[in-house]
Design a protein around this motif. Structure first.
Motif, PDB file in Angstrom:
ATOM      1  N   ARG A  80      -0.863  -2.397  10.390  1.00  0.00           N
ATOM      2  CA  ARG A  80      -0.924  -0.942  10.214  1.00  0.00           C
ATOM      3  C   ARG A  80      -2.233  -0.425  10.770  1.00  0.00           C
ATOM      4  NH1 ARG A  80      -2.742   2.718   6.254  1.00  0.00           N
ATOM      5  NH2 ARG A  80      -3.294   1.072   4.769  1.00  0.00           N
ATOM      6  N   LEU A  81      -2.138   0.621  11.565  1.00  0.00           N
ATOM      7  CA  LEU A  81      -3.331   1.299  12.058  1.00  0.00           C
ATOM      8  C   LEU A  81      -3.808   2.261  10.981  1.00  0.00           C
ATOM      9  CD1 LEU A  81      -5.119   1.640  14.609  1.00  0.00           C
ATOM     10  CD2 LEU A  81      -3.598   3.496  15.299  1.00  0.00           C
ATOM     11  N   ASP A  82      -5.082   2.147  10.595  1.00  0.00           N
ATOM     12  CA  ASP A  82      -5.613   3.009   9.548  1.00  0.00           C
ATOM     13  C   ASP A  82      -5.397   4.477   9.906  1.00  0.00           C
ATOM     14  OD1 ASP A  82      -6.451   0.910   7.988  1.00  0.00           O
ATOM     15  OD2 ASP A  82      -8.488   0.888   8.810  1.00  0.00           O
ATOM     16  N   PHE A  83      -4.953   5.244   8.930  1.00  0.00           N
ATOM     17  CA  PHE A  83      -4.660   6.653   9.178  1.00  0.00           C
ATOM     18  C   PHE A  83      -5.912   7.473   9.481  1.00  0.00           C
ATOM     19  CE2 PHE A  83      -0.858   5.344   6.801  1.00  0.00           C
ATOM     20  CZ  PHE A  83       0.119   5.796   7.670  1.00  0.00           C
ATOM     21  N   ASP A  84      -7.073   6.943   9.097  1.00  0.00           N
ATOM     22  CA  ASP A  84      -8.309   7.668   9.402  1.00  0.00           C
ATOM     23  C   ASP A  84      -9.000   7.137  10.649  1.00  0.00           C
ATOM     24  OD1 ASP A  84      -9.102   5.238   8.420  1.00  0.00           O
ATOM     25  OD2 ASP A  84     -10.436   6.012   6.865  1.00  0.00           O
ATOM     26  N   ASN A  85      -8.307   6.303  11.415  1.00  0.00           N
ATOM     27  CA  ASN A  85      -8.869   5.798  12.675  1.00  0.00           C
ATOM     28  C   ASN A  85      -9.064   6.964  13.643  1.00  0.00           C
ATOM     29  OD1 ASN A  85      -8.947   4.693  15.438  1.00  0.00           O
ATOM     30  ND2 ASN A  85      -8.508   2.736  14.460  1.00  0.00           N
ATOM     31  N   TRP A 130       6.884  13.309   6.853  1.00  0.00           N
ATOM     32  CA  TRP A 130       8.200  12.685   7.022  1.00  0.00           C
ATOM     33  C   TRP A 130       9.307  13.564   6.438  1.00  0.00           C
ATOM     34  CZ3 TRP A 130       6.779   7.004   5.270  1.00  0.00           C
ATOM     35  CH2 TRP A 130       5.988   6.425   6.257  1.00  0.00           C
ATOM     36  N   GLU A 131       8.976  14.262   5.351  1.00  0.00           N
ATOM     37  CA  GLU A 131       9.974  15.146   4.741  1.00  0.00           C
ATOM     38  C   GLU A 131      10.323  16.315   5.648  1.00  0.00           C
ATOM     39  OE1 GLU A 131       8.147  16.264   1.110  1.00  0.00           O
ATOM     40  OE2 GLU A 131       8.412  14.300   0.135  1.00  0.00           O
ATOM     41  N   GLU A 132       9.416  16.639   6.564  1.00  0.00           N
ATOM     42  CA  GLU A 132       9.602  17.826   7.394  1.00  0.00           C
ATOM     43  C   GLU A 132      10.202  17.529   8.770  1.00  0.00           C
ATOM     44  OE1 GLU A 132       5.703  19.417   7.603  1.00  0.00           O
ATOM     45  OE2 GLU A 132       5.630  20.065   5.493  1.00  0.00           O
ATOM     46  N   VAL A 157       0.837  -1.203   0.000  1.00  0.00           N
ATOM     47  CA  VAL A 157       0.000   0.000   0.000  1.00  0.00           C
ATOM     48  C   VAL A 157       0.873   1.254   0.000  1.00  0.00           C
ATOM     49  CG1 VAL A 157      -1.779   1.267   1.268  1.00  0.00           C
ATOM     50  CG2 VAL A 157      -1.789  -1.237   1.270  1.00  0.00           C
ATOM     51  N   GLU A 158       0.526   2.205  -0.853  1.00  0.00           N
ATOM     52  CA  GLU A 158       1.244   3.477  -0.871  1.00  0.00           C
ATOM     53  C   GLU A 158       0.810   4.331   0.322  1.00  0.00           C
ATOM     54  OE1 GLU A 158       3.643   4.698  -2.635  1.00  0.00           O
ATOM     55  OE2 GLU A 158       3.836   3.070  -4.094  1.00  0.00           O
ATOM     56  N   MET A 159       1.765   5.039   0.892  1.00  0.00           N
ATOM     57  CA  MET A 159       1.464   5.931   1.995  1.00  0.00           C
ATOM     58  C   MET A 159       0.744   7.187   1.496  1.00  0.00           C
ATOM     59  SD  MET A 159       2.348   4.614   4.839  1.00  0.00           S
ATOM     60  CE  MET A 159       1.697   3.108   4.074  1.00  0.00           C
ATOM     61  N   PRO A 160      -0.196   7.713   2.287  1.00  0.00           N
ATOM     62  CA  PRO A 160      -0.857   8.970   1.904  1.00  0.00           C
ATOM     63  C   PRO A 160       0.164  10.092   1.727  1.00  0.00           C
ATOM     64  CG  PRO A 160      -1.990   7.922   3.739  1.00  0.00           C
ATOM     65  CD  PRO A 160      -0.709   7.166   3.542  1.00  0.00           C
ATOM     66  N   LEU A 161      -0.115  10.994   0.810  1.00  0.00           N
ATOM     67  CA  LEU A 161       0.818  12.083   0.518  1.00  0.00           C
ATOM     68  C   LEU A 161       1.076  12.956   1.736  1.00  0.00           C
ATOM     69  CD1 LEU A 161      -0.278  13.225  -3.061  1.00  0.00           C
ATOM     70  CD2 LEU A 161       1.802  11.985  -2.398  1.00  0.00           C
ATOM     71  N   ASP A 162       0.032  13.182   2.574  1.00  0.00           N
ATOM     72  CA  ASP A 162       0.250  14.050   3.722  1.00  0.00           C
ATOM     73  C   ASP A 162       1.214  13.416   4.718  1.00  0.00           C
ATOM     74  OD1 ASP A 162      -1.616  12.087   4.335  1.00  0.00           O
ATOM     75  OD2 ASP A 162      -2.691  13.337   5.774  1.00  0.00           O
TER      76      ASP A 162
END
Length: 462
Positions: free
Chosen positions: A375-380, A269-271, A259-264
């Protein structure tokens, strides 16, 4: 003052008492791997049970074939998720004792030159200091309000440092009692000393051992070289073609379920200031070796891998022996992510190996276990609330991070109890976990207590 502000004020006022209680637990020599300390492990379990009972948790010590478990419940009847908090009271041996600057079971506050206060003792970070942040947060909440804001169950084990042999049967036997809406696990780290983190991804694992047999005996490389099949060459061919020139694994269907990681999340991570060069430099390397189109953080947190862990074959002793071995073997492990199926990955690898085996050779496989990624869903909603609560306490946005390894208890909660886990801890890279002079920063302990209070409060809100 709001309820949470009153609870936080109580935590601050009672910090010295919290520290005294932590020191009492740290003094107990609960080394799970050494039978000499069996009574100490029970003493730690009984101490925790008494402390939980003291402020209203219905707790008791449960016997197992090994060291006991501590189980506690606080039913409030309030809305919100019912959470299961997990920690472990056992610790690693202190060896080598001569490298400790003080008695490892006589906890002390040590102040560094920069003014950082540290709690130094075996178990200070792993995991007594961590689990006590939650216990003290719950204690303060009950002391200030008379109750907890949501239903809470607690599971504390005494064999985590020895592979948790009693945990599986205990979870099976007590499945109905321990199944909750969400597990909270404290055995993890912050991103850095000022930035809290929630670990939301754990890679799965498939391990395999391959043995290739050629001639019926070892051969003289002068007499048979060039004519007889060399199984080390076969193993080398298997390894050499397992990745393409861009670092991708070549097994058929290997990336199914990735699964691709969400862009946000990627942008976050870039920051956060991760220094990929420094990460490799500290082990005397410079160039990332994984998929060329992925950042290093993606490589170690969110991408699957195929890593050779050992190749055995031929003569490896002193001097030289010109031999073509009759047999060679390979040990390999695959780290899985997303929804990759461990069974399909193992089958794909075995099919690939069979395609590389010459007709006059044979191959045997030995499986060494397999588990899916978690993986814990990012929208949990619980994740959002936990992240915001941590950010409020630390004054910096909490980071959602991955873990390149696997944490068995989290997998057990998912596969056996059907629960997702939210991993929140306050350890640091320099805590010297499992090493002499283990420490836990006083700030981690204090703000860790405050953080859990905020998280419990946040989880109770709509």
């Amino acid at each position: 003052m709001s309820t949470i502000e009153k609870v936080l004020a109580r935590i601050d006022a009672d910090l010295d008492k919290s520290l005294v209680r932590l020191f009492e637990l740290l003094k107990i020599k609960s080394i799970s791997t050494d039978p000499v300390f069996k009574t100490d492990c029970r003493a730690a379990a009984e101490w925790l049970s008494r402390e939980l009972t003291d402020f209203g948790i219905d707790a008791n010590v449960r016997d197992t074939d090994g060291h006991p478990m501590v189980v506690g419940h606080k039913k409030t009847g309030k809305s919100g998720p019912h959470v299961l908090f997990y920690g472990h009271y056992d610790v690693q041996p202190v060896d080598p004792p001569e490298l400790w600057h003080s008695d490892p079971f006589d906890p002390k506050i040590v102040i560094r030159e920069d003014g950082t206060e540290m709690i130094v003792a075996r178990g200070a970070a792993d995991d007594k200091g961590q689990l006590m942040t939650f216990v003290e947060a719950a204690r303060a909440y009950v002391a200030e309000t008379g109750d907890l804001p949501i239903d809470v169950s607690i599971l504390l084990e005494g064999e985590e440092e020895t592979g948790s042999p009693s945990l599986h049967p205990f979870l099976i036997a007590n499945k109905d009692e321990l199944t909750c809406d969400l597990a909270l696990v404290c055995d993890s780290d912050m991103w850095d000393a000022e930035t809290p983190a929630v670990t939301v991804m754990l890679r799965g694992l498939v391990s395999e051992e391959v043995s290739v047999k050629a001639a019926g005996r070892d051969l003289h490389s002068g007499m048979y070289g060039g004519a007889a099949r060399n199984p080390i060459h076969v193993i080398a061919d298997i390894v050499a073609n397992l990745h393409d020139h861009n670092g991708k694994v070549t097994l058929e269907g290997f990336y199914d379920g990735v699964v691709e990681m969400p862009l946000d999340v990627k942008h976050l991570w870039e920051e956060i200031g991760f220094d990929a060069k420094a990460f490799l430099n500290c082990v005397d390397l410079e160039i990332p070796a994984g998929e060329t189109d992925r950042s290093l953080l993606e490589q170690i947190w969110t991408r699957p891998t195929a890593e050779v862990n050992g190749i055995i074959g031929g003569y490896a002793g002193a001097g030289f022996k010109t031999v073509i071995p009759a047999e060679a073997s390979l040990k390999i492990s695959f780290r899985l992510v997303g929804n990759q199926d461990p069974v399909k990955v193992r089958d794909a690898f075995r099919s690939y190996v069979h395609s590389k085996i010459p007709a006059d050779c044979s191959v045997d496989f030995k499986a060494h276990g397999g588990s899916p990624a978690l993986r814990l869903d990012f929208d949990n909603p619980a994740l959002t609330k936990g992240k915001n609560a941590l950010s409020d306490e630390w004054g910096k946005t909490a980071v959602l991070i991955g873990c390149g390894g696997s944490i068995p208890i989290v997998g057990d909660f998912k596969t056996m109890l059907g629960m997702d886990s939210m991993l929140i801890g306050f350890g640091l890279d320099d805590d010297a976990v499992h090493s002499p002079n283990e420490k836990y920063n006083m700030k981690s302990f204090h703000k860790g207590i405050r953080s859990w209070a905020r998280i419990l409060d946040a989880l109770s809100k709509e």
